[in-house]
Design a protein around this motif. Sequence first.
Motif, mmCIF file in Angstrom:
data_model
loop_
_atom_site.group_PDB
_atom_site.id
_atom_site.type_symbol
_atom_site.label_atom_id
_atom_site.label_comp_id
_atom_site.label_asym_id
_atom_site.label_seq_id
_atom_site.Cartn_x
_atom_site.Cartn_y
_atom_site.Cartn_z
ATOM 1 N N PHE A 189 -30.868 11.831 -20.593
ATOM 2 C CA PHE A 189 -31.040 10.387 -20.463
ATOM 3 C C PHE A 189 -32.291 9.880 -21.165
ATOM 4 C CE2 PHE A 189 -28.449 11.826 -16.923
ATOM 5 C CZ PHE A 189 -27.340 11.023 -17.098
ATOM 6 N N SER A 190 -32.815 10.662 -22.087
ATOM 7 C CA SER A 190 -33.948 10.218 -22.886
ATOM 8 C C SER A 190 -33.601 8.929 -23.624
ATOM 9 C CB SER A 190 -34.337 11.288 -23.902
ATOM 10 O OG SER A 190 -34.747 12.481 -23.256
ATOM 11 N N ALA A 191 -34.591 8.048 -23.756
ATOM 12 C CA ALA A 191 -34.369 6.782 -24.470
ATOM 13 C C ALA A 191 -33.970 7.040 -25.913
ATOM 14 C CB ALA A 191 -35.629 5.922 -24.405
ATOM 15 N N ASP A 192 -34.532 8.092 -26.506
ATOM 16 C CA ASP A 192 -34.164 8.481 -27.864
ATOM 17 C C ASP A 192 -33.842 9.970 -27.854
ATOM 18 O OD1 ASP A 192 -33.734 8.796 -30.536
ATOM 19 O OD2 ASP A 192 -35.843 8.613 -31.120
ATOM 20 N N LEU A 193 -32.558 10.286 -27.772
ATOM 21 C CA LEU A 193 -32.118 11.678 -27.703
ATOM 22 C C LEU A 193 -31.887 12.179 -29.129
ATOM 23 C CD1 LEU A 193 -31.403 13.990 -25.753
ATOM 24 C CD2 LEU A 193 -29.048 13.164 -25.762
ATOM 25 N N HIS A 194 -32.992 12.534 -29.775
ATOM 26 C CA HIS A 194 -32.943 13.063 -31.145
ATOM 27 C C HIS A 194 -32.214 12.133 -32.109
ATOM 28 C CE1 HIS A 194 -34.695 16.867 -29.913
ATOM 29 N NE2 HIS A 194 -33.775 16.992 -28.975
ATOM 30 N N GLY A 195 -32.274 10.830 -31.832
ATOM 31 C CA GLY A 195 -31.652 9.867 -32.731
ATOM 32 C C GLY A 195 -30.143 9.759 -32.605
ATOM 33 N N LEU A 196 -29.528 10.454 -31.632
ATOM 34 C CA LEU A 196 -28.083 10.387 -31.447
ATOM 35 C C LEU A 196 -27.683 9.015 -30.902
ATOM 36 C CD1 LEU A 196 -27.450 13.879 -29.788
ATOM 37 C CD2 LEU A 196 -27.196 13.278 -32.209
ATOM 38 N N ARG A 197 -26.514 8.538 -31.324
ATOM 39 C CA ARG A 197 -25.987 7.266 -30.837
ATOM 40 C C ARG A 197 -24.497 7.418 -30.575
ATOM 41 N NH1 ARG A 197 -30.436 6.528 -30.043
ATOM 42 N NH2 ARG A 197 -31.855 4.901 -30.747
#
Length: 247
Positions: A81-89
């Motif tokens: 639930f990271s705000a930016d999970l390695h840039g995945l969308r």
Amino acid sequence: MPGASAPERHVICMKWGTKYGPEYVNRLYAMVRRHLSGDFRFVCLTDDPQGIRSEVLCLPIPPLDLPAGIPERGWTKLATFSADLHGLRGTALFLDVDVVVTGSLDDFFTQPGEFVIIHDYKRPWRVTGNSSVYRFEIGAHPDVLEYFRGHFDEIRSRFRNEQAYLSDFLHRQNKLSYWPDAWCPSFKYHSIPAWPSNYWKAPAVPPGARIVIFHGECNPPDALAGRRNRRFRHIQPATWVAEHWHE
């Protein structure tokens, strides 16, 4: 809109420590590939990518900065639930590495709901979900992790594990819903025949099952061999595991 690309789909698993080898990730990928139509990206968040097949995108587990020596209660999963999970969308379907996929996964990406999880098997009157299978939009729930990082001692005193905290947090926001009961049965509760027939009848795939969940006493190789980790709880070999749990 003409020419618009379809929303990106991800299947995410996690492997940390030494409990599960790379073969769990490799077999999970193969099962997903056989049962999910169309394009998807398979991601493993891990501290050790060695031995994992090339089709799997291995990425580091976002740090949680947990206190050393605490009991493992699945808290690491909250890193998804990271705000930016390695840039995945896009949309993510999270699967535990020790599940066995037995049916189509297509509907897991179309089932209505903002956050969808398995309903607790043992106490269905509670809101608690089983986090072996859940779906969410990547980056849509950063407050789950932010609150956890800022209130860890309070959360540990109130909740036994990550799935209890996660379910409660999203239920309070009216974002929690559940998979249809038949889709994600428990090997322990739904596959093993009731006593005493467990001594002569083999565990079966429950009707309507798409992902069989292994929690508590057995992992897939134990089920295949007819092993349980508690005395006097006999099972016959679940030979159907071999039909699904392979590359």
